[in-house]
Scaffold this motif. Structure first.
Motif, mmCIF file in Angstrom:
data_model
loop_
_atom_site.group_PDB
_atom_site.id
_atom_site.type_symbol
_atom_site.label_atom_id
_atom_site.label_comp_id
_atom_site.label_asym_id
_atom_site.label_seq_id
_atom_site.Cartn_x
_atom_site.Cartn_y
_atom_site.Cartn_z
ATOM 1 N N CYS A 1 0.839 -1.202 0.000
ATOM 2 C CA CYS A 1 0.000 0.000 0.000
ATOM 3 C C CYS A 1 0.874 1.253 0.000
ATOM 4 O O CYS A 1 0.640 2.190 -0.762
ATOM 5 N N TYR A 2 1.903 1.253 0.847
ATOM 6 C CA TYR A 2 2.812 2.400 0.902
ATOM 7 C C TYR A 2 3.502 2.607 -0.443
ATOM 8 O O TYR A 2 3.585 3.732 -0.949
ATOM 9 N N LEU A 3 3.992 1.544 -1.063
ATOM 10 C CA LEU A 3 4.713 1.640 -2.331
ATOM 11 C C LEU A 3 3.822 2.222 -3.430
ATOM 12 O O LEU A 3 4.233 3.124 -4.170
ATOM 13 N N ALA B 1 4.227 5.971 -5.195
ATOM 14 C CA ALA B 1 4.289 6.188 -6.644
ATOM 15 C C ALA B 1 3.219 7.191 -7.087
ATOM 16 O O ALA B 1 3.492 8.076 -7.910
ATOM 17 N N ALA B 2 2.017 7.087 -6.523
ATOM 18 C CA ALA B 2 0.930 8.002 -6.885
ATOM 19 C C ALA B 2 1.218 9.431 -6.416
ATOM 20 O O ALA B 2 1.004 10.397 -7.165
ATOM 21 N N VAL B 3 1.711 9.578 -5.182
ATOM 22 C CA VAL B 3 2.028 10.906 -4.645
ATOM 23 C C VAL B 3 3.107 11.574 -5.497
ATOM 24 O O VAL B 3 3.002 12.764 -5.840
ATOM 25 N N LEU B 4 4.126 10.824 -5.854
ATOM 26 C CA LEU B 4 5.199 11.385 -6.694
ATOM 27 C C LEU B 4 4.657 11.759 -8.072
ATOM 28 O O LEU B 4 4.947 12.853 -8.583
ATOM 29 N N GLU B 5 3.875 10.873 -8.664
ATOM 30 C CA GLU B 5 3.319 11.142 -9.994
ATOM 31 C C GLU B 5 2.422 12.382 -9.965
ATOM 32 O O GLU B 5 2.443 13.190 -10.893
ATOM 33 N N ASN B 6 1.638 12.537 -8.897
ATOM 34 C CA ASN B 6 0.778 13.724 -8.771
ATOM 35 C C ASN B 6 1.578 15.012 -8.740
ATOM 36 O O ASN B 6 1.057 16.071 -9.060
ATOM 37 N N LEU C 1 7.909 13.982 0.372
ATOM 38 C CA LEU C 1 6.764 13.257 -0.192
ATOM 39 C C LEU C 1 6.757 11.791 0.248
ATOM 40 O O LEU C 1 5.687 11.191 0.412
ATOM 41 N N ALA C 2 7.934 11.223 0.470
ATOM 42 C CA ALA C 2 8.010 9.836 0.955
ATOM 43 C C ALA C 2 7.365 9.733 2.331
ATOM 44 O O ALA C 2 6.693 8.737 2.636
ATOM 45 N N GLU C 3 7.547 10.743 3.164
ATOM 46 C CA GLU C 3 6.895 10.782 4.485
ATOM 47 C C GLU C 3 5.389 10.969 4.334
ATOM 48 O O GLU C 3 4.601 10.318 5.007
ATOM 49 N N ARG C 4 4.996 11.879 3.447
ATOM 50 C CA ARG C 4 3.567 12.156 3.240
ATOM 51 C C ARG C 4 2.831 10.934 2.726
ATOM 52 O O ARG C 4 1.661 10.719 3.071
ATOM 53 N N ALA C 5 3.478 10.158 1.881
ATOM 54 C CA ALA C 5 2.830 8.978 1.305
ATOM 55 C C ALA C 5 2.414 8.000 2.398
ATOM 56 O O ALA C 5 1.348 7.381 2.316
ATOM 57 N N GLU C 6 3.220 7.890 3.435
ATOM 58 C CA GLU C 6 2.863 6.979 4.535
ATOM 59 C C GLU C 6 1.581 7.452 5.210
ATOM 60 O O GLU C 6 0.714 6.666 5.555
ATOM 61 N N VAL D 1 4.092 3.370 12.309
ATOM 62 C CA VAL D 1 4.690 3.202 10.989
ATOM 63 C C VAL D 1 5.618 4.377 10.743
ATOM 64 O O VAL D 1 5.216 5.536 10.892
ATOM 65 N N THR D 2 6.868 4.081 10.393
ATOM 66 C CA THR D 2 7.839 5.132 10.112
ATOM 67 C C THR D 2 8.465 4.907 8.738
ATOM 68 O O THR D 2 8.401 3.805 8.178
ATOM 69 N N VAL D 3 9.057 5.975 8.222
ATOM 70 C CA VAL D 3 9.707 5.938 6.907
ATOM 71 C C VAL D 3 11.137 6.417 7.064
ATOM 72 O O VAL D 3 11.390 7.457 7.675
ATOM 73 N N GLU D 4 12.061 5.649 6.511
ATOM 74 C CA GLU D 4 13.478 6.030 6.451
ATOM 75 C C GLU D 4 13.868 6.040 4.975
ATOM 76 O O GLU D 4 14.370 5.050 4.439
ATOM 77 N N ALA D 5 13.573 7.148 4.306
ATOM 78 C CA ALA D 5 13.782 7.229 2.862
ATOM 79 C C ALA D 5 15.230 7.544 2.512
ATOM 80 O O ALA D 5 15.899 8.310 3.206
ATOM 81 N N ASN D 6 15.674 6.943 1.428
ATOM 82 C CA ASN D 6 16.985 7.221 0.838
ATOM 83 C C ASN D 6 16.715 7.673 -0.589
ATOM 84 O O ASN D 6 16.301 6.870 -1.418
#
Length: 149
Positions: A57-59, A63-68, A119-124, A139-144
């Motif tokens: 779901c997060y993935l 992808a949708a948040v970035l595409e938007n 945006l990676a944080e917002r997507a979560e 739920v946490t995000v550690e984006a690279n």
């Protein structure tokens, strides 16, 4: 308002350490208690399925948040980890950590890299499964975020 229904069928043989079968959509799997909890470890288990639901779901949401925002990454990979603690005989699913690696084109600016990390944080927070488990599982995000080499 649209309403969508998802149906799962299941069958189980034996006691706590028996095994079962589930079928939901295109997923058909054997299920059992995981070996970490002294089970037989046959097929998958509810813990892996919860991590899988949250991760996929997060993935998709990422992808949708970035595409938007008009951002189409070169690649996104994701590693997710579920943490279950056990006190006495009581297991508790404590947290899920998503570790996305987001690759942008090599001409991406520092500002774009920062925007993608935000945006990676917002997507979560926008993810339907994260919303469903909010208040029970952290739920946490550690984006690279990086550029293509």
């Amino acid at each position: 308002m649209a309403e969508h229904h998802f149906h799962l069928t299941a069958q189980w043989k034996g006691g706590l350490f028996g095994e079962g079968q589930i079928s939901v959509g295109n997923l058909v799997s054997t299920v059992s208690v995981p070996p970490e909890m002294n089970g037989p470890g046959i097929g998958t288990n509810p813990d892996e399925m919860l991590v899988g639901a949250a991760a996929t779901c997060y993935l998709i949401t990422l992808a949708a948040v970035l595409e938007n925002r008009g951002i189409i990454p070169v690649d996104i990979t994701l590693e997710s980890e579920g943490v279950v603690t056990v006190e006495g005989n009581k297991p508790c699913f404590d947290k899920i950590i998503h570790r996305p690696a987001i690759v942008l084109e090599n001409d991406a600016t520092e500002e774009q890299l920062h925007t993608v990390a935000v945006l990676a944080e917002r997507a979560e927070k926008a993810c339907m499964i994260s919303k469903a488990i909010h208040g029970n599982v952290k739920v946490t995000v550690e984006a690279n975020v990086m550029v293509k080499v």
